[in-house]
Design an enzyme around this catalytic site. Structure first.
Site, PDB file in Angstrom:
ATOM      1  CD  GLU A   1     -40.661 -61.977  58.551  1.00  0.00           C
ATOM      2  OE1 GLU A   1     -40.863 -60.890  59.098  1.00  0.00           O
ATOM      3  OE2 GLU A   1     -40.639 -62.126  57.308  1.00  0.00           O
TER       4      GLU A   1
HETATM    5  C1  ACM Z   1     -36.331 -61.279  56.844  1.00  0.00           C
HETATM    6  O1  ACM Z   1     -36.186 -60.055  56.711  1.00  0.00           O
HETATM    7  N1  ACM Z   1     -37.539 -61.770  57.062  1.00  0.00           N
HETATM    8  C2  ACM Z   1     -35.211 -62.182  56.792  1.00  0.00           C
END
Ligand code: ACM
Length: 684
Positions: A321
């Site tokens: 992310e």
């Molecule tokens: C995640 O759940 N961002 C690895």
């Protein structure tokens, strides 16, 4: 199967071949045979070691025997100094442990975890090549302990067992909400009980930097609100885990999810700063600057320090992310991308990973990262941890990377155990080659901690994680969902005995939620009500509680609701039985008993709400919905029994009456509403 001849003949006398799951054991063993008879447990119970005997084995034995004493109330023989008495020789022992070799100080990936148990009416023989196998065998023996009118006993049985996958993990995020030592230790106990062997500690995040750094102390001093593990405490955790056959794999999430790094060292960021610890949930912009050589100097120092602290060869660098916004907004960083022919932000992320990988290699570590780091330039030997979708395993293995599955094991999303249980890290169907299959190391349940405090974290981990543990340990073919739930209820009670708080937190939490004026009857009704609720699933809670922060008290209705409502599941089965046999008085009685109880519970609480805590007021619409839906269900069931058709207008009203029960409110839902909707729809 090479083990089968070994199993046959382990039991003297007549045997019954049993399917692995035809017992209460969880995870189900690879193979077992049961025979007639019992090994009676008496205070004379003594143990002998005929092979390796070391501190890890004697400590594990002490835990197992103490657990058996506490369950049975029996007191086994002890020495003058309080240790369990050891028999003079195998001949006079009721438990003989024969271990060929002692493992290293801490377990590694792909240890020999196999063991064999042979229980006759006179003794238990537990055999293993390494002490890791003995640890697993001892938890199996403890799970086998049972009683009948004649007292406590172990069944006559032969078990040959080994895991299907070598990497069976639980991730605990200690950042969003700090989770101190006692949470980690009791969950390590739970993990050992269901044969999980990797604790993945998510140690750095936007919301907290949770490990002491002696090299760069402003990391934990300014990034943690004072909530972090000292290095001594981390060594204690690693030793506690190793004593239970569990590896500790640390995660330092970079380059994104990195706000807490930048509070003390803003010069490492891609924007000017200043930075503050993030208090909300989501994906944020702060990100390390891969074009800044100082970043690699700090990472070299910090990761070198962590490489010395954590003995495991694998080190997780996150990598998920990274939204790239602060990179895109920085002209110097974009110029670097052009100058180095990196193409785009993804290319820059791959460049960063290569630099980090070189640092890790220098410190003797192998890189693990979330599946966003998969890129043609990722160094060979890296491990891809799949979380985003069902195709991650195939994508990683196609490029030759070892891989771990967590997609499908996100226990923070409140799905039922069956959902996790039927998710297999190694898809049987599809186009994976045998080389690809061999790259699948296993998987991890993920306890992300946005919505958990130390008080309630166990209730989000257990018992569902035991079902995931079985998926990762037991043969692929063990996948009978009703039998899983039957055994899960048993293992859940054992986990509570072992100190997990998934059951025990609920009564005090409900008492607090109900307020000072609550009577015993109010508390009984409230307990029945919350047992029908589940927290909303997937990422819906964020939208139900958009203002929530790290400081929001997690003491509301949703925090007393637990995933995978047992009564809702039982109700669904009862409704299906009724729909299959609409004139069955027995089926109708089961459904109507539950509905009448729920109706009475809801009516009681609705009447009592004004006297109870204002915090409970948010339950009002759900209680009304439950009362109305239960009443509608009773009318429909009654009409079914009498073979009476309901007029169109009444049907319309009943259909409308069950609808509100299917709408989440206050971040909880009433899962029984699905079966109620099915029940009412039968008249159409
Ligand atoms: C995640 O759940 N961002 C690895």
């Amino acid at each position: 199967m090479k083990l089968l001849p070994l199993l046959t003949g382990l039991l003297a006398g007549p045997v019954a071949m049993a399917v692995a799951s035809e017992s209460d054991l969880m995870p189900a063993p690879l193979m077992m045979e049961t025979g007639p008879g019992q090994l009676k447990l008496t205070p004379a119970f003594r143990v002998a070691f005929t092979g390796v005997k070391n501190a890890r084995l004697t400590d594990a034995l002490t835990r197992t025997l103490r657990g058996m004493e506490e369950r049975s109330g029996l007191l086994f023989a002890r020495t003058a100094t309080g240790e369990f008495a050891v028999a003079a020789g195998a001949g006079s022992a009721q438990l003989v442990i024969k271990c060929d070799t002692a493992g290293e100080a801490v377990p590694q990936l792909r240890e020999d975890e196999s063991y064999v148990i042979q229980i006759s009416s006179s003794r238990v023989l537990l055999t293993a090549r390494e002490d890791w196998g003995v640890l697993h065998g001892l938890t199996t023996v403890q799970q086998l302990l049972q009683s009948d009118s004649g007292g406590w006993f172990l069944p006559v049985i032969a078990i040959v067992d080994e895991p299907r996958f070598p990497w069976r993990g639980l991730l605990i995020d200690v950042c969003r909400h700090w989770q101190p030592m006692d949470v980690i230790k009791r969950n390590l106990d739970g993990m050992a009980f269901v044969k999980l062997n990797v604790l993945h500690l998510h140690l750095t995040e936007d919301q907290g930097f949770r490990i002491e750094s002696k090299t760069f102390p402003r990391l934990h001093e300014l990034g943690s609100d004072g909530h972090y593990f000292t290095q001594d405490e981390m060594r204690e955790i690693i030793a506690y885990a190793a004593a239970r056959g569990i590896r500790v794999v640390p995660e330092f999430d970079i380059p994104g999810h990195a706000t807490s790094w930048l509070v003390g060292y803003p010069e490492l960021g891609s924007a000017p700063g200043p930075y503050a610890i993030e208090r909300k949930w989501g994906v944020f912009n702060p990100v390390l600057d891969p074009t800044n050589e100082e970043v690699y100097r700090v990472l070299d120092g910090f990761l070198g320090e962590m490489a010395a602290l954590f003995p495991d060869p694998y080190l997780h660098i996150g990598g998920d992310e990274n939204n790239g916004k602060d990179w895109s907004a920085n002209a110097r960083i974009q110029q670097f991308i052009r100058d180095h022919d990196l193409k785009d932000n993804a290319g820059l992320h791959a460049y960063f990973n290569q630099r980090v990988n070189a640092i890790l290699r220098k410190h003797g570590k192998k890189l693990v990262g979330w599946d966003e780091i998969l890129h043609p330039d990722l160094p060979a030997g890296s491990v891809i941890h799949s979380w985003r979708g069902p195709d991650g395993i195939a994508a990683a293995t196609k490029q030759g990377f070892q891989t771990l599955l967590s997609n499908g094991y996100y226990i923070d999303l409140n799905d039922p155990a069956a959902h996790h249980y039927l998710t297999d890290p190694d898809p049987a169907t599809g186009s994976l080659t045998s080389a690809q299959h061999s790259l699948i190391l296993g998987g991890e349940a993920t306890m992300w901690s946005e919505w958990v405090t130390p008080e309630l974290i166990d209730s989000r981990i257990w018992p569902r994680t035991a079902a995931i543990a079985e998926r990762l340990w037991s043969p692929r073919k063990v996948r009978d969902v009703p039998d899983m739930y039957r055994r899960l209820a048993i293992v859940s009670r054992r986990l509570a005995e072992a100190g997990l708080q998934h059951e025990s937190y609920i009564e005090p939490a409900l008492r607090r939620l109900a307020g000072e004026k609550a009577t015993a009857e109010d508390l009984r009704a409230l307990r029945a009500f919350v047992d029908l609720l589940e927290p909303v699933k997937e990422y819906k809670r964020g939208s139900q509680q958009p203002g929530a922060t790290q400081f929001t008290p997690l003491t509301g209705l949703v925090d007393c609701a637990r995933p995978d409502s047992g009564p809702a599941r039982e109700f669904a089965v009862a409704v299906d039985q009724l729909l299959a046999a609409p004139r069955s008085a027995e089926a109708a009685r089961r459904v109507e008993t539950m509905l009448a109880d729920w109706h009475a519970t809801a009516q009681h609480l609705l009447a009592r709400l004004p006297a109870l805590s204002p915090q409970l007021a948010e339950a009002q619409p759900l209680l009304q919905a439950l009362a109305d839906a239960a009443h509608a269900g009773l009318v429909v069931s009654g009409a079914l029994q009498e073979g009476r058709a309901l007029p169109e207008a009444a049907l319309g009203q009943l259909t409308a009456a069950v609808k509100p029960a299917a709408v989440p409110h206050a971040a909880v839902e009433l899962p029984a509403s699905h079966a109620l909707v099915r029940l009412v729809a039968v008249h159409h």
